[in-house]
Design a protein around this motif. Structure first.
Motif, PDB file in Angstrom:
ATOM      1  N   MET A 122      13.797 -48.014   5.164  1.00 17.81           N
ATOM      2  CA  MET A 122      13.317 -47.148   4.089  1.00 17.81           C
ATOM      3  C   MET A 122      12.398 -46.063   4.631  1.00 17.81           C
ATOM      4  N   GLY A 123      11.502 -46.427   5.556  1.00 18.17           N
ATOM      5  CA  GLY A 123      10.606 -45.443   6.152  1.00 18.17           C
ATOM      6  C   GLY A 123      11.368 -44.376   6.913  1.00 18.17           C
ATOM      7  N   SER A 124      12.362 -44.798   7.684  1.00 20.66           N
ATOM      8  CA  SER A 124      13.199 -43.837   8.396  1.00 20.66           C
ATOM      9  C   SER A 124      13.961 -42.954   7.423  1.00 20.66           C
ATOM     10  N   GLY A 125      14.418 -43.545   6.321  1.00 19.40           N
ATOM     11  CA  GLY A 125      15.139 -42.776   5.316  1.00 19.40           C
ATOM     12  C   GLY A 125      14.303 -41.653   4.730  1.00 19.40           C
ATOM     13  N   VAL A 126      12.993 -41.877   4.585  1.00 20.36           N
ATOM     14  CA  VAL A 126      12.108 -40.812   4.106  1.00 20.36           C
ATOM     15  C   VAL A 126      12.109 -39.649   5.084  1.00 20.36           C
ATOM     16  N   PHE A 164      14.127 -38.321  -4.173  1.00 23.75           N
ATOM     17  CA  PHE A 164      13.924 -37.068  -4.909  1.00 23.75           C
ATOM     18  C   PHE A 164      12.640 -36.378  -4.452  1.00 23.75           C
ATOM     19  N   VAL A 165      11.551 -37.136  -4.402  1.00 25.44           N
ATOM     20  CA  VAL A 165      10.268 -36.552  -4.005  1.00 25.44           C
ATOM     21  C   VAL A 165      10.313 -36.081  -2.553  1.00 25.44           C
ATOM     22  N   ALA A 166      10.909 -36.898  -1.666  1.00 23.67           N
ATOM     23  CA  ALA A 166      10.942 -36.545  -0.250  1.00 23.67           C
ATOM     24  C   ALA A 166      11.728 -35.257  -0.005  1.00 23.67           C
ATOM     25  N   GLN A 167      12.893 -35.117  -0.653  1.00 21.03           N
ATOM     26  CA  GLN A 167      13.670 -33.886  -0.478  1.00 21.03           C
ATOM     27  C   GLN A 167      12.897 -32.678  -0.996  1.00 21.03           C
ATOM     28  N   ASN A 168      12.267 -32.796  -2.146  1.00 19.99           N
ATOM     29  CA  ASN A 168      11.514 -31.676  -2.702  1.00 19.99           C
ATOM     30  C   ASN A 168      10.216 -31.430  -1.952  1.00 19.99           C
ATOM     31  N   TYR A 169       9.651 -32.476  -1.402  1.00 22.64           N
ATOM     32  CA  TYR A 169       8.458 -32.324  -0.564  1.00 22.64           C
ATOM     33  C   TYR A 169       8.818 -31.531   0.694  1.00 22.64           C
ATOM     34  N   GLY A 170       9.970 -31.866   1.290  1.00 23.89           N
ATOM     35  CA  GLY A 170      10.427 -31.112   2.455  1.00 23.89           C
ATOM     36  C   GLY A 170      10.725 -29.668   2.117  1.00 23.89           C
ATOM     37  N   ALA A 171      11.244 -29.426   0.902  1.00 25.55           N
ATOM     38  CA  ALA A 171      11.575 -28.069   0.471  1.00 25.55           C
ATOM     39  C   ALA A 171      10.368 -27.315  -0.086  1.00 25.55           C
ATOM     40  N   GLY A 172       9.214 -27.995  -0.188  1.00 28.35           N
ATOM     41  CA  GLY A 172       7.996 -27.337  -0.671  1.00 28.35           C
ATOM     42  C   GLY A 172       7.956 -27.089  -2.162  1.00 28.35           C
ATOM     43  N   LYS A 173       8.702 -27.866  -2.966  1.00 21.82           N
ATOM     44  CA  LYS A 173       8.781 -27.657  -4.413  1.00 21.82           C
ATOM     45  C   LYS A 173       7.860 -28.630  -5.146  1.00 21.82           C
ATOM     46  N   THR A 174       6.549 -28.345  -5.098  1.00 20.91           N
ATOM     47  CA  THR A 174       5.571 -29.272  -5.686  1.00 20.91           C
ATOM     48  C   THR A 174       5.645 -29.320  -7.211  1.00 20.91           C
ATOM     49  N   TYR A 186       4.964 -46.722  -5.288  1.00 27.18           N
ATOM     50  CA  TYR A 186       5.420 -46.991  -3.927  1.00 27.18           C
ATOM     51  C   TYR A 186       6.298 -45.845  -3.419  1.00 27.18           C
ATOM     52  N   GLY A 187       7.284 -45.459  -4.226  1.00 25.27           N
ATOM     53  CA  GLY A 187       8.218 -44.421  -3.816  1.00 25.27           C
ATOM     54  C   GLY A 187       7.548 -43.078  -3.619  1.00 25.27           C
ATOM     55  N   ALA A 195       7.074 -41.037  -0.013  1.00 21.72           N
ATOM     56  CA  ALA A 195       7.777 -39.764   0.142  1.00 21.72           C
ATOM     57  C   ALA A 195       6.862 -38.616   0.551  1.00 21.72           C
ATOM     58  N   VAL A 196       5.577 -38.677   0.174  1.00 22.13           N
ATOM     59  CA  VAL A 196       4.651 -37.599   0.532  1.00 22.13           C
ATOM     60  C   VAL A 196       3.834 -37.962   1.773  1.00 22.13           C
TER      61      VAL A 196
END
Length: 442
Positions: free
Chosen positions: A71-75, A297-307, A376-377, A381-382
């Motif tokens: 799960m950690g690697s998946g983030v 969802f949060v991780a992808q948007n966190y990477g894309a900078g969409k807070t 947790y999720g 993700a952040v």
């Protein structure tokens, strides 16, 4: 590549569409042990039921180590996907596969070497000890299969594909049912047969999803330049994976400590707890998987900078998790006895009575654990997996402490173990909310 970005489109629909295959898939995954419990309970007696059911808590703890690492690697993979850093993601795939695969081998060696010490620590009664040891000796051979499935499932989910993992779990669940019936009823293999059916099905899912990913997802295949150890990427993967692993392990170690306490009350309570936990886990699995989907969802948007999209997603996810949790709570409370009768012979009235009490106390508060899975999720993700660990310690620490304290009071007894669970969930939810209000999103 058959993938899906969660950084655009309607948030609620995107979350539900992505989460639904994960929910169905993990419900199927629970069938591995649930089918063992059902068939063993109906055909092999309460001692065999206690042995197989009690093994579930131990195996959940052991596999949670690998699940947490995956799960950690998946983030990391999701964040790279959101940033469109595909070469960095491939390098991470190589390093995490080697790291987690090595951990799986070490874990397998450790549990085989320390099997008797583990069973003694769990206070397994003498009439169950031999059966539980026979079951675990076979089940432990499936640890490598658990690694393979969860690694490639996490990889595919990180790039937005939650359907393929579901398909392989579906095949594995069906094969597990068929093999259980064959080995236990036809071949009279007893508890070993139940374990053999599970392990064979696990390898089918693990090896199958690995081969399928390599053939059908050429964009995820590694090239020579990806097979290098890059300290910066390895550090990020290790931090997220290690802390997520600790969080998952602490969560399930607390449950394992509860299992030891339950075992001290004898075979009837052991059997009731074993069955009720399967129902319990099955019941709140949808909110758990929704929390994992929310993390992607949060991780992808966190990477894309969409807070701002993340904030909107939080509001949507909280409402959805409450609806799931409250609905399932109502169903479990009303049909607790009928659910127990699926697994237990109607003549075992004491087991049924204890199981119903557990389900009606804990099952009334599934929305609380739904909120906790969202926490947790989110923190995973952040890149704050340490906070997920803190919340786990609060939840499980409260549960374990209260379980031992309350169950020692003569007029409360085993009921105290059941009542400690929702109290732990509530305190962790409050801590997660207060930290979010203070820290926000980076």
């Amino acid at each position: 590549m058959n993938q899906s970005s969660l950084t655009t489109g309607n948030i609620t629909k995107s979350l539900l569409r992505f989460a639904f295959p994960m929910m169905v898939g993990n419900l199927l995954q629970q069938l591995y042990n649930i089918v063992d419990t059902l068939i063993v309970g109906q055909f092999l007696g309460k001692e065999a039921l206690a042995a197989v059911g009690s093994s579930y808590s131990l195996m959940t703890f052991l596999t949670s180590i690998l699940l947490g690492l995956c799960m950690g690697s998946g983030v990391c993979f999701s964040i790279c996907f959101g940033k469109r850093e595909y070469d960095r993601m491939k390098s991470g795939i190589f390093m995490s596969f080697v790291m987690i695969g090595g951990a799986a081998l070490l874990l397998s060696a450790a549990v085989f070497a320390g099997m008797d010490l583990i069973l003694k620590a769990l206070q397994v009664p003498g009439d169950v000890y031999g059966l539980m040891r026979d079951y675990l000796w076979v089940i432990f051979w499936g640890i490598a299969a658990t690694f393979l499935y969860n690694f490639f499932a996490s990889l595919l989910r990180a790039v937005g594909n939650s359907v393929v993992p579901l398909l392989f779990l579906g095949i594995a669940a069906l094969s597990n049912i068929g093999l259980d019936l064959l080995f236990i009823i036809c071949f009279h293999r007893g508890v070993r047969g139940a374990a053999e059916a599970t392990v064979l099905s696990q390898y089918g899912a693990g090896v199958g999803i690995m081969v399928y990913t390599m053939i059908q997802f050429p964009q995820l295949r590694l090239k020579r330049e990806n097979l290098k150890w890059q300290p910066e990427i390895l550090k990020e993967i290790f931090q997220l994976s290690f802390l997520t692993c600790i969080q998952q392990s602490v969560m399930n170690f607390g449950i394992l400590m509860i299992q030891g306490l339950v075992n001290s009350f004898g075979a009837v309570v052991m059997a009731a707890f074993s069955v009720a936990v399967k129902i319990d886990t099955f019941a709140y699995m949808p909110v758990q998987d929704f929390g994992n989907a929310f993390s992607t969802f949060v991780a992808q948007n966190y990477g894309a900078g969409k807070t701002e999209r993340i904030r909107e997603g939080i509001r949507s996810a909280v409402k959805t998790a409450f609806f799931f949790g409250a609905s399932v709570s109502a169903l479990v409370f009303v049909f607790a006895r009928q659910l127990m009768l699926i697994f237990v012979n109607p003549r075992e009235t004491e087991i049924i009575r204890e199981g119903v009490e557990y389900l009606r106390i804990e099952g009334s508060f599934y929305y609380l654990i739904g909120f906790l899975f969202l926490c947790y999720g989110y923190y995973r993700a952040v890149k704050r997996p340490g906070m997920s660990l803190v919340l786990t310690v609060i939840s499980l620490g409260t549960r374990v402490a209260l379980a031992y304290i309350l169950s020692a009071v003569s007029w409360i007894g085993v009921t105290g173990i059941w009542a400690s669970v929702p109290i732990g969930w509530l305190l962790a939810d409050l801590a997660g909310y207060l930290y979010y209000r203070r820290a926000g999103i980076e």
